[in-house]
Scaffold this motif. Sequence first.
Motif, PDB file in Angstrom:
ATOM      1  N   UNK A 141       0.816  -1.204   0.000  1.00 46.31           N
ATOM      2  CA  UNK A 141       0.000   0.000   0.000  1.00 46.31           C
ATOM      3  C   UNK A 141       0.858   1.265   0.000  1.00 46.31           C
ATOM      4  N   UNK A 142       0.506   2.175  -0.907  1.00 43.92           N
ATOM      5  CA  UNK A 142       1.228   3.432  -1.073  1.00 43.92           C
ATOM      6  C   UNK A 142       0.434   4.579  -0.448  1.00 43.92           C
ATOM      7  N   UNK A 143       1.034   5.758  -0.443  1.00 44.31           N
ATOM      8  CA  UNK A 143       0.314   6.955  -0.010  1.00 44.31           C
ATOM      9  C   UNK A 143      -0.902   7.185  -0.908  1.00 44.31           C
ATOM     10  N   UNK A 144      -0.761   6.903  -2.205  1.00 44.40           N
ATOM     11  CA  UNK A 144      -1.905   7.042  -3.123  1.00 44.40           C
ATOM     12  C   UNK A 144      -3.054   6.139  -2.693  1.00 44.40           C
ATOM     13  N   UNK A 145      -2.733   4.916  -2.276  1.00 43.28           N
ATOM     14  CA  UNK A 145      -3.771   4.001  -1.798  1.00 43.28           C
ATOM     15  C   UNK A 145      -4.428   4.560  -0.540  1.00 43.28           C
ATOM     16  N   UNK A 146      -3.620   5.025   0.392  1.00 45.03           N
ATOM     17  CA  UNK A 146      -4.162   5.578   1.640  1.00 45.03           C
ATOM     18  C   UNK A 146      -5.056   6.775   1.338  1.00 45.03           C
ATOM     19  N   UNK A 147      -4.584   7.688   0.512  1.00 48.07           N
ATOM     20  CA  UNK A 147      -5.390   8.863   0.165  1.00 48.07           C
ATOM     21  C   UNK A 147      -6.683   8.471  -0.533  1.00 48.07           C
ATOM     22  N   UNK A 148      -6.598   7.521  -1.446  1.00 45.52           N
ATOM     23  CA  UNK A 148      -7.786   7.089  -2.178  1.00 45.52           C
ATOM     24  C   UNK A 148      -8.824   6.436  -1.287  1.00 45.52           C
ATOM     25  N   UNK A 149      -8.396   5.580  -0.366  1.00 44.77           N
ATOM     26  CA  UNK A 149      -9.335   4.912   0.528  1.00 44.77           C
ATOM     27  C   UNK A 149      -9.875   5.913   1.558  1.00 44.77           C
ATOM     28  N   UNK A 150      -9.064   6.876   1.958  1.00 46.46           N
ATOM     29  CA  UNK A 150      -9.567   7.930   2.850  1.00 46.46           C
ATOM     30  C   UNK A 150     -10.679   8.729   2.169  1.00 46.46           C
ATOM     31  N   UNK A 151     -10.504   9.047   0.892  1.00 49.23           N
ATOM     32  CA  UNK A 151     -11.553   9.759   0.147  1.00 49.23           C
ATOM     33  C   UNK A 151     -12.814   8.908   0.042  1.00 49.23           C
ATOM     34  N   UNK A 152     -12.636   7.614  -0.187  1.00 50.43           N
ATOM     35  CA  UNK A 152     -13.781   6.704  -0.231  1.00 50.43           C
ATOM     36  C   UNK A 152     -14.507   6.698   1.111  1.00 50.43           C
ATOM     37  N   UNK A 153     -13.759   6.580   2.201  1.00 52.38           N
ATOM     38  CA  UNK A 153     -14.361   6.539   3.537  1.00 52.38           C
ATOM     39  C   UNK A 153     -15.156   7.816   3.817  1.00 52.38           C
ATOM     40  N   UNK A 154     -14.611   8.948   3.429  1.00 48.46           N
ATOM     41  CA  UNK A 154     -15.310  10.214   3.645  1.00 48.46           C
ATOM     42  C   UNK A 154     -16.604  10.265   2.842  1.00 48.46           C
ATOM     43  N   UNK A 155     -16.569   9.710   1.661  1.00 50.92           N
ATOM     44  CA  UNK A 155     -17.738   9.775   0.771  1.00 50.92           C
ATOM     45  C   UNK A 155     -18.855   8.851   1.205  1.00 50.92           C
ATOM     46  N   UNK A 156     -18.520   7.700   1.788  1.00 49.14           N
ATOM     47  CA  UNK A 156     -19.577   6.717   2.122  1.00 49.14           C
ATOM     48  C   UNK A 156     -19.890   6.642   3.610  1.00 49.14           C
ATOM     49  N   UNK A 157     -19.249   7.477   4.404  1.00 51.44           N
ATOM     50  CA  UNK A 157     -19.419   7.428   5.852  1.00 51.44           C
ATOM     51  C   UNK A 157     -20.841   7.530   6.323  1.00 51.44           C
ATOM     52  N   UNK A 158     -21.662   8.296   5.664  1.00 50.02           N
ATOM     53  CA  UNK A 158     -23.057   8.466   6.096  1.00 50.02           C
ATOM     54  C   UNK A 158     -23.952   7.331   5.623  1.00 50.02           C
ATOM     55  N   UNK A 159     -23.389   6.395   4.871  1.00 45.91           N
ATOM     56  CA  UNK A 159     -24.216   5.328   4.276  1.00 45.91           C
ATOM     57  C   UNK A 159     -23.972   3.960   4.876  1.00 45.91           C
ATOM     58  N   UNK A 160     -23.164   3.920   5.930  1.00 46.19           N
ATOM     59  CA  UNK A 160     -22.926   2.611   6.547  1.00 46.19           C
ATOM     60  C   UNK A 160     -23.344   2.617   8.012  1.00 46.19           C
TER      61      UNK A 160
END
Length: 160
Positions: A141-160
């Motif tokens: 896992x790279x910084x790009x992976x961490x940043x990408x999954x962080x963006x995903x988490x922020x986007x779907x946080x209200x839906x789980x």
Amino acid sequence: MFDFAPPADLPAEERYRQLADAADALTQGEPDGVANMANLAALIWEFIPDLNWAGFYRVVDGELVLGPFIGRPACIRIPMGKGVCGTAAQTGETQRIEDVHAFPGHIACDAQSQSELVVPIVRDGKVVAVIDLDSPKPARFTEDDANGVEQLAARIGSRI
């Protein structure tokens, strides 16, 4: 039927943008968090190569409880602050671990896992779950992976 699989040679930034867009489309209007996590685990599996586990742990009564995932059977309960997932949940900080065997207190659910990325999902200022990704490749896992999954988490946080 949904087919969201991206091309293998897609640059990381575009891969994660498409992943977040697909996650948004797939979960939009669905109020059931478990159903959304199940679909999101499958979506993550399609988008992120070289994984041997992808899924969620939910914060329930002060501990992490296994949520939907793809991979080998996993630990059902993890105390806050224990292992990579419990550390991410307790600190609210992403954990990008190049060598899980060097992580103090690592909880080995799958002996094939070599590296791990765990991203907290925050809703209303509190960690409600974590996205947990394991790989059989060291330092996967790279910084790009961490940043990408962080963006995903922020986007779907209200839906789980």
